[in-house]
Design a protein around this motif. Structure first.
Motif, short mmCIF file in Angstrom:
data_model
loop_
_atom_site.label_atom_id
_atom_site.label_comp_id
_atom_site.label_asym_id
_atom_site.label_seq_id
_atom_site.Cartn_x
_atom_site.Cartn_y
_atom_site.Cartn_z
N THR A 52 0.84 -1.19 0.00
CA THR A 52 0.00 0.00 0.00
C THR A 52 0.88 1.25 0.00
O THR A 52 1.98 1.25 0.54
N ALA A 53 0.36 2.30 -0.63
CA ALA A 53 1.06 3.59 -0.70
C ALA A 53 0.07 4.66 -0.29
O ALA A 53 -1.09 4.62 -0.70
N SER A 54 0.51 5.63 0.52
CA SER A 54 -0.43 6.69 0.92
C SER A 54 -0.79 7.57 -0.28
O SER A 54 -1.83 8.20 -0.30
N GLY A 55 0.11 7.59 -1.27
CA GLY A 55 -0.11 8.47 -2.42
C GLY A 55 0.50 9.84 -2.22
O GLY A 55 0.55 10.65 -3.14
N GLY A 56 0.95 10.13 -0.98
CA GLY A 56 1.62 11.40 -0.71
C GLY A 56 0.67 12.58 -0.82
O GLY A 56 -0.52 12.42 -1.06
N PRO A 57 1.21 13.79 -0.65
CA PRO A 57 0.34 14.97 -0.63
C PRO A 57 -0.14 15.43 -2.02
O PRO A 57 -1.02 16.27 -2.11
N PHE A 58 0.43 14.87 -3.11
CA PHE A 58 0.15 15.43 -4.45
C PHE A 58 -0.66 14.50 -5.33
O PHE A 58 -0.64 14.58 -6.55
N ARG A 59 -1.36 13.57 -4.70
CA ARG A 59 -2.04 12.52 -5.44
C ARG A 59 -3.11 13.05 -6.38
O ARG A 59 -3.46 12.41 -7.37
N HIS A 60 -3.65 14.25 -6.08
CA HIS A 60 -4.68 14.82 -6.96
C HIS A 60 -4.20 16.05 -7.73
O HIS A 60 -4.99 16.73 -8.36
N TYR A 61 -2.90 16.35 -7.64
CA TYR A 61 -2.39 17.52 -8.36
C TYR A 61 -2.38 17.26 -9.86
O TYR A 61 -1.99 16.18 -10.30
N PRO A 62 -2.76 18.26 -10.68
CA PRO A 62 -2.55 18.09 -12.12
C PRO A 62 -1.04 18.09 -12.41
O PRO A 62 -0.28 18.77 -11.70
N PRO A 63 -0.62 17.32 -13.43
CA PRO A 63 0.82 17.17 -13.70
C PRO A 63 1.58 18.51 -13.80
O PRO A 63 2.69 18.61 -13.29
N GLU A 64 0.96 19.54 -14.41
CA GLU A 64 1.70 20.80 -14.58
C GLU A 64 1.96 21.49 -13.23
O GLU A 64 2.97 22.17 -13.06
N ARG A 65 1.08 21.24 -12.26
CA ARG A 65 1.25 21.84 -10.93
C ARG A 65 2.47 21.22 -10.22
O ARG A 65 3.08 21.85 -9.35
N VAL B 276 9.43 23.12 -1.50
CA VAL B 276 10.03 22.17 -0.58
C VAL B 276 9.13 21.95 0.65
O VAL B 276 8.89 20.81 1.06
N GLU B 277 8.56 23.04 1.19
CA GLU B 277 7.72 22.91 2.40
C GLU B 277 6.46 22.08 2.13
O GLU B 277 6.02 21.31 2.98
N GLU B 278 5.87 22.24 0.95
CA GLU B 278 4.69 21.46 0.58
C GLU B 278 5.03 19.97 0.55
O GLU B 278 4.27 19.13 1.03
N ALA B 279 6.18 19.65 -0.05
CA ALA B 279 6.57 18.25 -0.21
C ALA B 279 6.93 17.63 1.14
O ALA B 279 6.82 16.42 1.32
N LEU B 280 7.36 18.46 2.08
CA LEU B 280 7.76 17.93 3.39
C LEU B 280 6.57 17.71 4.33
O LEU B 280 6.72 17.14 5.40
N ALA B 281 5.37 18.17 3.92
CA ALA B 281 4.18 18.00 4.77
C ALA B 281 3.43 16.73 4.36
O ALA B 281 2.54 16.76 3.51
N HIS B 282 3.82 15.58 4.93
CA HIS B 282 3.18 14.31 4.56
C HIS B 282 1.85 14.16 5.29
O HIS B 282 1.76 14.46 6.48
N PRO B 283 0.78 13.71 4.58
CA PRO B 283 -0.55 13.66 5.21
C PRO B 283 -0.70 12.67 6.36
O PRO B 283 -1.47 12.92 7.27
N THR B 284 0.01 11.53 6.34
CA THR B 284 -0.25 10.54 7.40
C THR B 284 0.97 10.14 8.23
O THR B 284 0.83 9.78 9.38
N TRP B 285 2.17 10.18 7.66
CA TRP B 285 3.35 9.68 8.37
C TRP B 285 4.28 10.86 8.72
O TRP B 285 4.52 11.70 7.89
#
Ligand code: MG
Length: 387
Positions: A176-189, A195-204
């Motif tokens: 299983t994978a949480s999918g991370g914080p960007f699972r619903h981001y459109p590719p161009e986004r 860096v701060e956005e990527a460091l904020a993991h939703p579950t772990w």
């Protein structure tokens, strides 16, 4: 039955897994005891841990940092060793029962290797040991009669679920994978991710390197390779499903269609504890599931276009040889470049792809070849980033 405490060495005691391991030990009622701790650069915390636990020895693996640190408050009974070579001495001590390999990145291979060479039980949190050196590491463990136990939550789940049937009855494992914080981001986004956005993991809550790897799903790619070696699976037997709640930590599907899963709230203290107490279980400090409240768990297939890292993981599990070491070294360099603001988030995977394509594949590498390729991949990615 063990009558004396299990003696534990923690390599990387100041990192996220190392600190959780000490929490598990603290709650073990004296059944687990840290006999040696190692850290690279956070020597203030290493010294505080040494004062609290009075292990027989501590290792400061960066000699220059050790030289600068004031050790005058270190308790008398604690022996201070410096330099990465000292790790091999502490893990080989006859009194040591379990070595927790929790150093992040390919720097962790050295300690894993030394512990397996000494025939120890290794609780493996450092997935890079298997990603880069899978065939060599598992062969060494077999030759020395050493035991590799997973600490990674997915692999701990698979290890637990594998006990429900025979190995010949396993159809496949599903990570299983949480999918991370960007699972619903459109590719161009994804090109603009900060860096701060990527460091904020939703579950772990984890260290920075693995948090970025979770956001790219490179973490899952590395875990596919880890599972391939740890459980001796064919790459076609490993699947991935996105499960945002991180409650089901992985599953094993048997040939009759039964799927056996391991469930618990996301808390690394549980897989750490299972590796330390195995083959027994004991009362735990990790949070428990509460079925008294309503819950919803979702599962969805991962989107391969949004998360191209998965393809690299499957490819490396399939080809073996030098591929895992190159992928891992390249990814570490690319993540470091992203964290330093020198590489866009959506260029981490292309940087790895580039290094894989540029390298000279060898199906049966030696350890020194892998160490060399790890360095080569980092240098190639650094050149690629600054080009
Ligand atoms: Mg994991």
């Amino acid at each position: 039955m063990t009558h004396r405490p299990k003696n534990i060495v923690i390599l990387g005691s100041t990192g996220s897994i190392g600190r959780s391991t000490l929490e598990v030990i603290a709650a073990s009622g004296g059944r687990l005891r840290p006999v040696a701790l190692s850290a690279h650069s956070n020597l203030d915390l290493l010294e505080a841990q040494a004062r609290q636990w009075c292990p027989g020895s501590i290792v400061a693996t960066d000699p220059a940092a050790a030289e600068r640190h004031d050790w005058s408050a270190l308790p008398d009974g604690v022996q201070l060793l410096t330099g990465a070579e000292a790790v091999a001495d502490v893990v080989a001590d006859a009194e040591v029962d379990v070595v927790v390999s929790a150093i992040v990145g390919s720097a962790g291979l050295h300690g894993t290797w030394a512990a397996l060479e000494a025939g120890k039980t290794v609780a493996l949190a450092n997935k890079e040991s298997l990603v880069g050196g899978g065939p060599l590491v598992t062969r060494l463990a077999a030759e020395r009669g050493a035991t590799l136990l997973p600490v990674d939550s997915e692999h701990s789940a698979v290890f637990q679920a594998l006990q429900a049937g025979r190995r010949t009855e396993v159809r496949r494992v599903v990570l299983t994978a949480s999918g991370g914080p960007f699972r619903h981001y459109p590719p161009e986004r994804l090109a603009q991710v900060a860096v701060e956005e990527a460091l904020a993991h939703p579950t772990w809550a984890m260290g920075p390197k693995i948090t970025i790897d979770s956001a790219t799903l490179m973490n899952k790619a590395l875990e596919i390779i880890e599972a391939r070696w740890l459980f001796d699976l064919r790459p076609g037997q490993i699947g991935v499903v996105v499960h945002p709640q991180s409650i089901v930590h992985s599953m094993v599907e048997y040939i009759d269609g039964s799927v056996v899963a391991q469930l618990s709230p996301p808390d690394m203290k549980l897989p750490i504890q299972y590796a330390l107490t195995w083959p027994e279980r004991s009362e735990g400090v990790a949070a428990k599931l509460d079925f008294g409240r309503a819950m919803q768990w979702e599962f969805e297939p991962p989107d391969p276009d949004r998360f191209p890292a998965l393809r690299l993981g499957l490819e490396a599990a399939e080809t073996g040889g030098t591929t895992g070491a190159v992928l891992n070294g390249a990814n570490e360099a690319a993540v470091a470049a992203f964290l330093a603001g020198r590489l866009a988030f959506n260029q981490i995977v292309p940087a790895c792809r580039w290094a894989l394509d540029a390298h000279t594949f060898d199906p049966h590498p030696t350890l020194s070849q892998l160490v060399h390729l790890d360095r080569w991949a980092r240098e190639e990615v650094s050149r690629w980033v600054s080009a």
